[in-house]
Design a protein around this motif. Sequence first.
Motif, PDB file in Angstrom:
ATOM      1  N   ARG A 192       0.759  -1.773   0.058  1.00 25.68           N
ATOM      2  CA  ARG A 192       0.199  -0.107  -0.339  1.00 25.68           C
ATOM      3  C   ARG A 192       1.075   1.291  -0.086  1.00 25.68           C
ATOM      4  NH1 ARG A 192      -3.525  -3.397   2.941  1.00 25.68           N
ATOM      5  NH2 ARG A 192      -2.846  -2.979   4.800  1.00 25.68           N
ATOM      6  N   HIS A 193       2.129   1.027   0.850  1.00 24.78           N
ATOM      7  CA  HIS A 193       3.057   2.518   0.463  1.00 24.78           C
ATOM      8  C   HIS A 193       3.211   2.649  -0.322  1.00 24.78           C
ATOM      9  CE1 HIS A 193       5.914   4.557   3.035  1.00 24.78           C
ATOM     10  NE2 HIS A 193       5.848   5.389   2.078  1.00 24.78           N
ATOM     11  N   LEU A 194       4.273   2.133  -1.500  1.00 22.86           N
ATOM     12  CA  LEU A 194       5.096   1.439  -2.076  1.00 22.86           C
ATOM     13  C   LEU A 194       3.767   2.329  -3.154  1.00 22.86           C
ATOM     14  CD1 LEU A 194       6.879   1.428  -3.878  1.00 22.86           C
ATOM     15  CD2 LEU A 194       6.446  -1.141  -4.352  1.00 22.86           C
ATOM     16  N   ASP A 195       2.426   1.542  -3.209  1.00 22.68           N
ATOM     17  CA  ASP A 195       1.396   2.167  -4.352  1.00 22.68           C
ATOM     18  C   ASP A 195       1.541   3.795  -4.009  1.00 22.68           C
ATOM     19  OD1 ASP A 195      -0.169   1.640  -6.232  1.00 22.68           O
ATOM     20  OD2 ASP A 195      -2.146   1.798  -4.799  1.00 22.68           O
ATOM     21  N   LEU A 196       1.642   4.133  -3.112  1.00 20.86           N
ATOM     22  CA  LEU A 196       1.508   4.992  -2.855  1.00 20.86           C
ATOM     23  C   LEU A 196       2.881   6.397  -3.065  1.00 20.86           C
ATOM     24  CD1 LEU A 196      -0.260   5.796   0.475  1.00 20.86           C
ATOM     25  CD2 LEU A 196      -1.571   5.969  -0.863  1.00 20.86           C
ATOM     26  N   GLU A 232       0.568 -11.631  -6.017  1.00 21.74           N
ATOM     27  CA  GLU A 232      -1.650 -11.472  -5.183  1.00 21.74           C
ATOM     28  C   GLU A 232      -0.708 -10.616  -4.511  1.00 21.74           C
ATOM     29  OE1 GLU A 232      -1.457 -15.628  -4.215  1.00 21.74           O
ATOM     30  OE2 GLU A 232      -1.430 -16.863  -5.752  1.00 21.74           O
ATOM     31  N   ARG A 233       0.015 -10.440  -3.607  1.00 22.13           N
ATOM     32  CA  ARG A 233       0.005  -8.948  -2.811  1.00 22.13           C
ATOM     33  C   ARG A 233      -0.157  -7.811  -3.902  1.00 22.13           C
ATOM     34  NH1 ARG A 233       4.733 -11.260   1.305  1.00 22.13           N
ATOM     35  NH2 ARG A 233       3.825 -12.343   2.313  1.00 22.13           N
ATOM     36  N   LEU A 234       0.926  -7.958  -4.510  1.00 22.78           N
ATOM     37  CA  LEU A 234       0.411  -6.283  -4.962  1.00 22.78           C
ATOM     38  C   LEU A 234      -0.965  -6.381  -5.773  1.00 22.78           C
ATOM     39  CD1 LEU A 234       2.438  -5.957  -7.928  1.00 22.78           C
ATOM     40  CD2 LEU A 234       0.687  -5.400  -8.870  1.00 22.78           C
ATOM     41  N   MET A 235      -1.349  -7.393  -6.098  1.00 19.98           N
ATOM     42  CA  MET A 235      -2.978  -7.901  -7.157  1.00 19.98           C
ATOM     43  C   MET A 235      -4.171  -7.070  -5.794  1.00 19.98           C
ATOM     44  SD  MET A 235      -2.113  -7.581 -10.450  1.00 19.98           S
ATOM     45  CE  MET A 235      -3.912  -7.685 -10.693  1.00 19.98           C
ATOM     46  N   ARG A 236      -3.970  -7.227  -4.803  1.00 21.05           N
ATOM     47  CA  ARG A 236      -4.712  -7.089  -3.291  1.00 21.05           C
ATOM     48  C   ARG A 236      -4.101  -5.957  -2.999  1.00 21.05           C
ATOM     49  NH1 ARG A 236      -3.496 -12.480  -1.925  1.00 21.05           N
ATOM     50  NH2 ARG A 236      -2.248 -11.440  -0.256  1.00 21.05           N
ATOM     51  N   ASN A 237      -3.267  -5.090  -2.918  1.00 16.97           N
ATOM     52  CA  ASN A 237      -2.929  -4.027  -2.319  1.00 16.97           C
ATOM     53  C   ASN A 237      -2.315  -2.827  -2.692  1.00 16.97           C
ATOM     54  OD1 ASN A 237      -3.332  -5.068   0.803  1.00 16.97           O
ATOM     55  ND2 ASN A 237      -2.176  -6.847  -0.028  1.00 16.97           N
ATOM     56  N   ALA A 238      -2.048  -2.968  -3.824  1.00 13.76           N
ATOM     57  CA  ALA A 238      -1.141  -2.413  -4.994  1.00 13.76           C
ATOM     58  C   ALA A 238      -2.000  -1.821  -6.230  1.00 13.76           C
ATOM     59  CB  ALA A 238       0.193  -2.101  -5.515  1.00 13.76           C
ATOM     60  N   PRO A 239      -3.966  -0.938  -6.232  1.00 14.49           N
ATOM     61  CA  PRO A 239      -4.382  -1.127  -7.081  1.00 14.49           C
ATOM     62  C   PRO A 239      -3.866   0.103  -8.213  1.00 14.49           C
ATOM     63  CG  PRO A 239      -5.299  -0.076  -5.448  1.00 14.49           C
ATOM     64  CD  PRO A 239      -4.183  -0.630  -4.906  1.00 14.49           C
ATOM     65  N   ASN A 240      -3.265   0.511  -7.975  1.00 12.82           N
ATOM     66  CA  ASN A 240      -2.726   1.597  -9.290  1.00 12.82           C
ATOM     67  C   ASN A 240      -0.945   1.019  -9.736  1.00 12.82           C
ATOM     68  OD1 ASN A 240      -4.387   4.442  -8.452  1.00 12.82           O
ATOM     69  ND2 ASN A 240      -3.678   4.427  -6.500  1.00 12.82           N
ATOM     70  N   ILE A 241      -0.249   0.102  -9.444  1.00 12.37           N
ATOM     71  CA  ILE A 241       0.396  -0.294 -10.036  1.00 12.37           C
ATOM     72  C   ILE A 241       0.004  -1.516 -10.391  1.00 12.37           C
ATOM     73  CG2 ILE A 241       3.088  -1.809  -9.842  1.00 12.37           C
ATOM     74  CD1 ILE A 241       2.709  -0.136  -6.884  1.00 12.37           C
ATOM     75  N   LEU A 274      -0.107  -1.986 -15.037  1.00  9.63           N
ATOM     76  CA  LEU A 274       0.635  -3.269 -15.393  1.00  9.63           C
ATOM     77  C   LEU A 274       0.037  -3.536 -16.838  1.00  9.63           C
ATOM     78  CD1 LEU A 274       2.227  -5.146 -12.432  1.00  9.63           C
ATOM     79  CD2 LEU A 274       3.469  -4.433 -14.380  1.00  9.63           C
ATOM     80  N   GLY A 275      -0.981  -3.452 -16.578  1.00 13.18           N
ATOM     81  CA  GLY A 275      -2.571  -4.305 -17.008  1.00 13.18           C
ATOM     82  C   GLY A 275      -2.474  -5.303 -17.099  1.00 13.18           C
ATOM     83  N   GLY A 276      -2.234  -6.028 -18.490  1.00 18.10           N
ATOM     84  CA  GLY A 276      -1.963  -7.393 -18.525  1.00 18.10           C
ATOM     85  C   GLY A 276      -0.773  -7.344 -19.519  1.00 18.10           C
ATOM     86  N   ALA A 277       0.604  -6.451 -19.018  1.00 12.88           N
ATOM     87  CA  ALA A 277       2.141  -7.352 -19.403  1.00 12.88           C
ATOM     88  C   ALA A 277       2.813  -7.894 -17.843  1.00 12.88           C
ATOM     89  CB  ALA A 277       2.604  -5.693 -18.823  1.00 12.88           C
ATOM     90  N   VAL A 278       1.634  -9.309 -17.646  1.00 12.64           N
ATOM     91  CA  VAL A 278       2.662  -9.607 -16.702  1.00 12.64           C
ATOM     92  C   VAL A 278       3.199 -11.121 -17.672  1.00 12.64           C
ATOM     93  CG1 VAL A 278       1.948 -10.864 -14.311  1.00 12.64           C
ATOM     94  CG2 VAL A 278       1.076  -8.700 -14.708  1.00 12.64           C
ATOM     95  N   TRP A 279       3.684 -11.734 -17.336  1.00  9.85           N
ATOM     96  CA  TRP A 279       4.354 -13.215 -18.191  1.00  9.85           C
ATOM     97  C   TRP A 279       5.107 -13.466 -16.711  1.00  9.85           C
ATOM     98  CZ3 TRP A 279       4.572  -8.503 -20.542  1.00  9.85           C
ATOM     99  CH2 TRP A 279       4.163  -8.522 -21.758  1.00  9.85           C
TER     100      TRP A 279
END
Length: 185
Positions: A79-83, A104-113, A117-122
């Motif tokens: 969440r802090h990194l997202d801010l 999974e933590r990023l997806m739950r807690n950093a919605p802006n990040i 990323l969008g779909g650029a996940v490999w």
Amino acid sequence: MALRVVARPGAWFALLAAEPEVTAVADRLAEEIAMLGDTQPRRVDGGTGAVAIGAEARGAGGRLLVIAGVEGLGAEGWRHLDLLRSQIVRDEPVVLVLSQRAFERLMRNAPNIASVLGGAVWTLDPTAEVLTEDEKERRLRGLRAWSGLADAELVARVERGTLPLEPEHAEWLVLLGRGDLLAQR
């Protein structure tokens, strides 16, 4: 992955790797990017927390970022990194090398990040690195059909600097054994 990163300025990417291999994968990716591009990427160790990641990003100047080591970031850290994401956003690409758990933590807690990323996940598949000659030729045929160019015309245009370098062009050059032309761009 390195080809895509080099060819897409300002884009964000996530590469998922097995947790014990995340740091080694990030190091190897940074080396491959350096061989393909005209800049040395800044390899950022995220294990020191969100504030340190932001400071490293600010200090990177015009360098591409490869960030790894964030497996220890909990929900609050993400969440802090997202801010702090505005400190990380840049004109150069940003690559997050993550374990599945960290993603999974990023997806739950950093919605802006996550939205950047969008779909650029490999997901890294270590066995997928080696193509057979048949697979290589099939891919080259597909690239030729996609572009309408022959191999020699692609190489000539890249050498003259008259072809915008798309990820597919970079892949094509590597398949032809002409990855050396990417360093000139």
